[in-house]
Motif scaffolding. Structure first.
Motif, PDB file in Angstrom:
ATOM      1  N   GLU A  19       0.832  -1.192   0.000  1.00 29.41           N
ATOM      2  CA  GLU A  19       0.000   0.000   0.000  1.00 29.41           C
ATOM      3  C   GLU A  19       0.871   1.248   0.000  1.00 29.41           C
ATOM      4  O   GLU A  19       1.957   1.258   0.570  1.00 29.41           O
ATOM      5  CB  GLU A  19      -0.955   0.004   1.191  1.00 29.41           C
ATOM      6  N   SER A  20       0.353   2.285  -0.650  1.00 29.52           N
ATOM      7  CA  SER A  20       1.097   3.535  -0.708  1.00 29.52           C
ATOM      8  C   SER A  20       0.875   4.314   0.583  1.00 29.52           C
ATOM      9  O   SER A  20       0.073   3.937   1.436  1.00 29.52           O
ATOM     10  CB  SER A  20       0.638   4.361  -1.909  1.00 29.52           C
ATOM     11  N   ARG A  21       1.580   5.430   0.712  1.00 30.39           N
ATOM     12  CA  ARG A  21       1.417   6.256   1.913  1.00 30.39           C
ATOM     13  C   ARG A  21       0.007   6.817   2.006  1.00 30.39           C
ATOM     14  O   ARG A  21      -0.564   6.877   3.087  1.00 30.39           O
ATOM     15  CB  ARG A  21       2.430   7.394   1.903  1.00 30.39           C
ATOM     16  N   LEU A  22      -0.537   7.233   0.872  1.00 29.04           N
ATOM     17  CA  LEU A  22      -1.889   7.778   0.869  1.00 29.04           C
ATOM     18  C   LEU A  22      -2.900   6.704   1.257  1.00 29.04           C
ATOM     19  O   LEU A  22      -3.826   6.960   2.042  1.00 29.04           O
ATOM     20  CB  LEU A  22      -2.222   8.359  -0.504  1.00 29.04           C
ATOM     21  N   GLN A  23      -2.730   5.506   0.732  1.00 31.93           N
ATOM     22  CA  GLN A  23      -3.635   4.409   1.089  1.00 31.93           C
ATOM     23  C   GLN A  23      -3.525   4.089   2.581  1.00 31.93           C
ATOM     24  O   GLN A  23      -4.533   3.847   3.244  1.00 31.93           O
ATOM     25  CB  GLN A  23      -3.317   3.170   0.270  1.00 31.93           C
ATOM     26  N   LYS A  24      -2.318   4.095   3.108  1.00 28.24           N
ATOM     27  CA  LYS A  24      -2.126   3.829   4.539  1.00 28.24           C
ATOM     28  C   LYS A  24      -2.757   4.940   5.377  1.00 28.24           C
ATOM     29  O   LYS A  24      -3.408   4.673   6.392  1.00 28.24           O
ATOM     30  CB  LYS A  24      -0.636   3.710   4.858  1.00 28.24           C
ATOM     31  N   PHE A  25      -2.579   6.207   4.951  1.00 33.77           N
ATOM     32  CA  PHE A  25      -3.172   7.325   5.676  1.00 33.77           C
ATOM     33  C   PHE A  25      -4.689   7.203   5.704  1.00 33.77           C
ATOM     34  O   PHE A  25      -5.308   7.385   6.755  1.00 33.77           O
ATOM     35  CB  PHE A  25      -2.754   8.650   5.034  1.00 33.77           C
ATOM     36  N   ARG A  26      -5.293   6.890   4.564  1.00 33.75           N
ATOM     37  CA  ARG A  26      -6.752   6.725   4.514  1.00 33.75           C
ATOM     38  C   ARG A  26      -7.217   5.577   5.402  1.00 33.75           C
ATOM     39  O   ARG A  26      -8.215   5.697   6.117  1.00 33.75           O
ATOM     40  CB  ARG A  26      -7.202   6.479   3.076  1.00 33.75           C
ATOM     41  N   ARG A  27      -6.504   4.470   5.336  1.00 35.03           N
ATOM     42  CA  ARG A  27      -6.885   3.318   6.169  1.00 35.03           C
ATOM     43  C   ARG A  27      -6.809   3.673   7.648  1.00 35.03           C
ATOM     44  O   ARG A  27      -7.736   3.404   8.413  1.00 35.03           O
ATOM     45  CB  ARG A  27      -5.968   2.133   5.865  1.00 35.03           C
ATOM     46  N   ARG A  28      -5.717   4.330   8.039  1.00 31.40           N
ATOM     47  CA  ARG A  28      -5.564   4.700   9.446  1.00 31.40           C
ATOM     48  C   ARG A  28      -6.600   5.753   9.847  1.00 31.40           C
ATOM     49  O   ARG A  28      -7.079   5.766  10.997  1.00 31.40           O
ATOM     50  CB  ARG A  28      -4.159   5.231   9.712  1.00 31.40           C
ATOM     51  N   LEU A  29      -6.968   6.643   8.938  1.00 28.86           N
ATOM     52  CA  LEU A  29      -7.980   7.659   9.222  1.00 28.86           C
ATOM     53  C   LEU A  29      -9.332   7.008   9.496  1.00 28.86           C
ATOM     54  O   LEU A  29     -10.048   7.408  10.418  1.00 28.86           O
ATOM     55  CB  LEU A  29      -8.080   8.631   8.043  1.00 28.86           C
ATOM     56  N   PHE A  30      -9.672   5.984   8.714  1.00 22.07           N
ATOM     57  CA  PHE A  30     -10.949   5.312   8.925  1.00 22.07           C
ATOM     58  C   PHE A  30     -10.906   4.352  10.113  1.00 22.07           C
ATOM     59  O   PHE A  30     -11.932   4.079  10.723  1.00 22.07           O
ATOM     60  CB  PHE A  30     -11.384   4.566   7.660  1.00 22.07           C
ATOM     61  N   GLU A  31      -9.738   3.822  10.427  1.00 23.94           N
ATOM     62  CA  GLU A  31      -9.625   2.953  11.589  1.00 23.94           C
ATOM     63  C   GLU A  31      -9.778   3.739  12.888  1.00 23.94           C
ATOM     64  O   GLU A  31     -10.420   3.277  13.820  1.00 23.94           O
ATOM     65  CB  GLU A  31      -8.264   2.235  11.604  1.00 23.94           C
TER      66      GLU A  31
END
Length: 175
Positions: A19-31
């Motif tokens: 996963e890219s940084r943006l994908q990780k940021f989005r995932r962590r934001l929703f978590e």
């Protein structure tokens, strides 16, 4: 030899990670959506305190500083609670990412070994061709030497039978 460079463990391949940084940021934001909310509330309280100080309203500034402390406390509690709540999932994710990384490392190692074996085969073929060329050249020189010796020893092609006459005859191409 092949023109392609050897594979390396230092390739810097961007597709190597899942996963890219943006994908990780989005995932962590929703978590953990409460952490960004706490950060936003802290910034809002600081902005309000700054405006109140400039306006000279110390009562509102003190109230906003208290709100900043509450917002920071909320953010820390959200971080700790989220960390406890998502701990099992994070461990599973790390195990999964470790397994994916191990699989990719194994595939990369296998590709590297295949490339080394192919280059080794090319090197062996090249050395065999060079050795065969050397043998052919040595045989050609040996046959030429044998022919020269026979002409010189026999004294063929010369009238007086001397070595000089035999060499002269070879040179002129009589034999």
């Amino acid at each position: 030899m092949a023109d392609t460079p050897l594979p390396s463990s230092f390739d810097g391949d961007t597709g190597f990670y899942e996963e890219s940084r943006l994908q990780k940021f989005r995932r962590r934001l929703f978590e953990e959506p409460l952490i960004p909310l706490g950060c936003f509330l802290t910034c809002w309280a600081l902005l309000g305190a700054t405006k109140s100080i400039r306006a000279g309203d110390h009562h509102t500034a003190n109230r906003m500083f208290r709100r900043r402390i509450y917002a920071q406390g909320f953010t820390i509690v959200a971080m700790v609670a989220g960390s406890i709540y998502w701990d099992g999932d994070r461990k599973k994710r790390k195990e999964f990412e470790g397994a994916v990384q191990d699989r990719k490392n194994q595939e990369k190692r296998q590709a590297w070994l295949r490339e080394l074996e192919a280059r080794d085969e090319e090197e062996k073929e090249f050395r065999a061709r060079v050795e065969k060329g050397r043998q052919v050249e040595a045989e050609r020189k040996a046959s030429a030497l044998t022919e020269t010796r026979s002409v010189i020893e026999d004294g063929e092609g010369c009238r007086d039978g001397t070595i000089v006459a035999a060499v002269r005859g070879l040179w002129q191409g009589r034999r």
